[in-house]
Design an enzyme around this catalytic site. Structure first.
Site, PDB file in Angstrom:
ATOM      1  N   ASP A 159      40.517  31.283  44.751  1.00 56.30           N
ATOM      2  CA  ASP A 159      39.419  32.258  44.800  1.00 56.30           C
ATOM      3  C   ASP A 159      39.870  33.610  45.341  1.00 56.30           C
ATOM      4  O   ASP A 159      39.282  34.148  46.286  1.00 56.30           O
ATOM      5  CB  ASP A 159      38.269  31.724  45.669  1.00 56.30           C
ATOM      6  N   GLU A 191      29.591  32.313  38.115  1.00 55.19           N
ATOM      7  CA  GLU A 191      29.847  32.539  39.543  1.00 55.19           C
ATOM      8  C   GLU A 191      30.954  33.561  39.751  1.00 55.19           C
ATOM      9  O   GLU A 191      31.500  34.118  38.797  1.00 55.19           O
ATOM     10  CB  GLU A 191      30.229  31.221  40.218  1.00 55.19           C
TER      11      GLU A 191
END
Length: 555
Positions: free
Chosen positions: A36, A214
């Protein structure tokens, strides 16, 4: 005519040579469990942060001048007051940080997942003037529902938060049906203000029921607001998509060449596969070039990978119709890439630094590579005279809590980790009590390999086990109290081995060939990568002494 052709030919040769000599950057730029990624630039300085889930300190932060050579400069959340991890699932904790800079201040916004009843959780942000710290205590955003928040600072000075949240009507059509939301944010009151607007429902093609839209980020370019998102979940269908609008509030036009990054649909038997690409972030260089960083996985067999989701980098191409493209459909992620900035040849890349690493414990503080499992509520270790001393706590590596484990990431398919360890004799009534210390190859509390030196009834043993099985136990005869033993673990793709030595020269195997897939995400579940760590356990006060620790990539 011949002279002109000769000059043209020489020019072509020179151009070819120059291209051939162009410095390449290795992928992944951050090998191992660094998922991430988020990136920002301040002047000529670049910074990357990553998710850290249930490990402490939280959110590693890296610095670079050339986008190729990265050096860790600290952790964003390195104080227990900032990060209270207690009994959460290890793949809970800190998800998907986003790093931005605005008017002299760094902003790190994040989601804390898995908060227990009665404990604060949800979205928060922290600030710092220096990215190396100190960072503030969390400012909780109780009015922003959802996950994966990202700050956006517009040219007019206004601030916004864009994030993943529930669908507007509160009735998702399927599991993973989510939306992307936008709301203005007041930096003075530290609260969201105005109406919360749904920018994107489900994904770029709702008719296909895309899951988990997302990791959204917003960017300005050429009069447009670009919305960059991931969809498809974090597995092999993970992909990055792009949209744009003249107004920050939309409506957002879907890019024609989506997805702009994915590895889904490629032959499964391709060599050196990279999978699960997505969760990207963009950064612009001072020269107007753009670069994307993103997470991806490197399976060694049938979707098994032990290294977790890693950080990769690629240039962004804006040439066609002002839409960005990271990697054309059908193209594989390269192991080496040319970036807009030339790598500094005088620096050691994080990839190279990680290949042959040793800690002699000559620093009074732990190096940044080391992590704890959850937040230590007390200091149960010390560094003295070039040795790491770990106080054995009554929490085993198989329990949910904060065991006496200090670990670093597994970063390669083939690697070994070794140390020199001895057991203190104990003091007073605790002298000679039962304890164990050694190495753990760790995925979570149910999936690990443990090789320890054990003292029991004044006898010494070497044991290797998993959470469910003991593979071998060897009694060390004539072993003296405080005598050292050398321990080594190796992982070679799907194979795992352990060794010991009493002189660091003659190594003997213990436990035979074991299955390294036990350390993979596919076997263990969750979202984290494997660790090698130093470990100690006892029910009464005891100490283990580690002289050094090494990690090496194997050929």
């Amino acid at each position: 005519m011949f002279k002109k052709n000769k000059i043209n030919m020489l020019s072509c040769i020179l151009i070819t040579l120059c291209l051939g000599l162009q410095a390449q950057t290795k992928n992944p730029v951050l090998p191992g469990f660094y998922p991430d990624p988020s990136i920002c630039r301040v002047g000529d300085d670049y910074y990357i942060v990553n998710s850290s889930f249930g490990f402490f300190p939280g959110i590693p932060i890296f610095h670079s001048k050339d986008l190729s050579n990265w050096k860790q400069i600290g952790h964003v959340l390195n104080r227990p007051s900032q990060l209270n991890l207690t009994d959460e699932w290890l793949s809970a904790g800190l998800y998907a940080p986003s790093l931005r800079y605005h008017e002299g201040t760094f902003y790190l916004i994040n989601t804390f997942m898995g908060a227990k009843e009665g404990k604060q959780g949800g979205n928060f942000y922290v600030t710092a003037k220096n990215p190396a710290g100190p960072w503030s205590d969390p400012i909780w955003l109780n009015d922003i529902e959802g996950i994966d928040p990202s700050f956006f600072f517009d040219n007019d000075g206004k601030a916004y938060v864009v994030n993943n949240g529930p669908v507007a009507d509160g009735n998702p059509r399927y599991s993973g049906h989510r939306s992307v939301w936008l709301q203005e944010f007041d930096l003075k009151t530290k609260k969201a203000i105005g109406k919360r607007v749904e920018l994107l429902n489900a994904g770029i093609d709702p008719s296909t029921n895309p899951i988990w839209i997302e990791g959204p980020h917003l960017f300005n370019k050429d009069g447009y607001y670009y919305l960059l998102c991931a969809e498809g979940g974090t597995g092999v269908e993970h992909r990055e998509v792009i949209l744009r609008s003249k107004s920050i509030w939309g409506p957002y036009e879907v890019g024609k060449n989506n997805p702009i990054l994915t590895q889904m649909g490629l032959p499964e038997d391709r060599s050196n596969p990279v999978t699960c690409t997505g969760h990207a972030d963009f950064v612009e260089t001072p020269n107007g070039d753009w670069v994307a960083i993103f997470l991806a996985c490197q399976p060694y067999e049938d979707g098994h990978f032990n290294t977790g989701r890693q950080t990769f980098i690629l240039p962004v191409d804006w040439k066609k119709g002002k839409w960005p493209m990271i990697l054309k459909k059908g193209k594989t992620v390269p192991s080496e890439v040319s970036l807009p900035l030339s790598p500094n040849k005088d620096l050691v890349s994080f990839s190279d630094y990680s290949m042959d690493w040793k800690d002699d414990f000559d620093n009074p503080k732990l190096n940044f590579e080391w992590n704890f499992i959850r937040t230590p509520k007390e200091k149960w270790y010390d560094i003295q005279n070039g040795k790491l001393i770990i106080n054995a706590r009554p929490i085993s590596i198989a329990e949910v809590g904060n065991p006496s484990f200090i670990g670093r990431r597994l970063q390669h398919f083939k690697a070994e980790f070794s140390t020199k360890v001895s057991l203190s004799e104990g003091e007073g009534k605790y002298k000679g009590r039962t304890m164990e210390a050694g190495i753990v190859a760790f995925q979570n509390e149910e999936f690990f390999y443990k090789m320890v030196l054990e003292r029991k009834d004044s006898n010494y043993f070497l044991k290797i086990s998993s959470a469910t099985e003991e593979f071998e136990s060897i009694q060390l005869k004539d072993f003296k109290p405080s005598q050292s033993v050398f321990l080594k673990m190796k992982t070679i793709e799907n194979e795992f081995y352990a060794f010991y030595s009493l002189d660091e020269t003659n190594w003997k195997p213990i436990g035979g060939k074991l299955d390294a897939k036990l350390l993979s995400t596919k076997t263990a579940g969750g979202y984290i990568g494997a660790y090698f760590g130093l470990y100690s356990y006892a029910k009464s006060p005891q100490k283990a002494v580690f002289d050094w620790a090494t990690y090496k990539e194997l050929n």
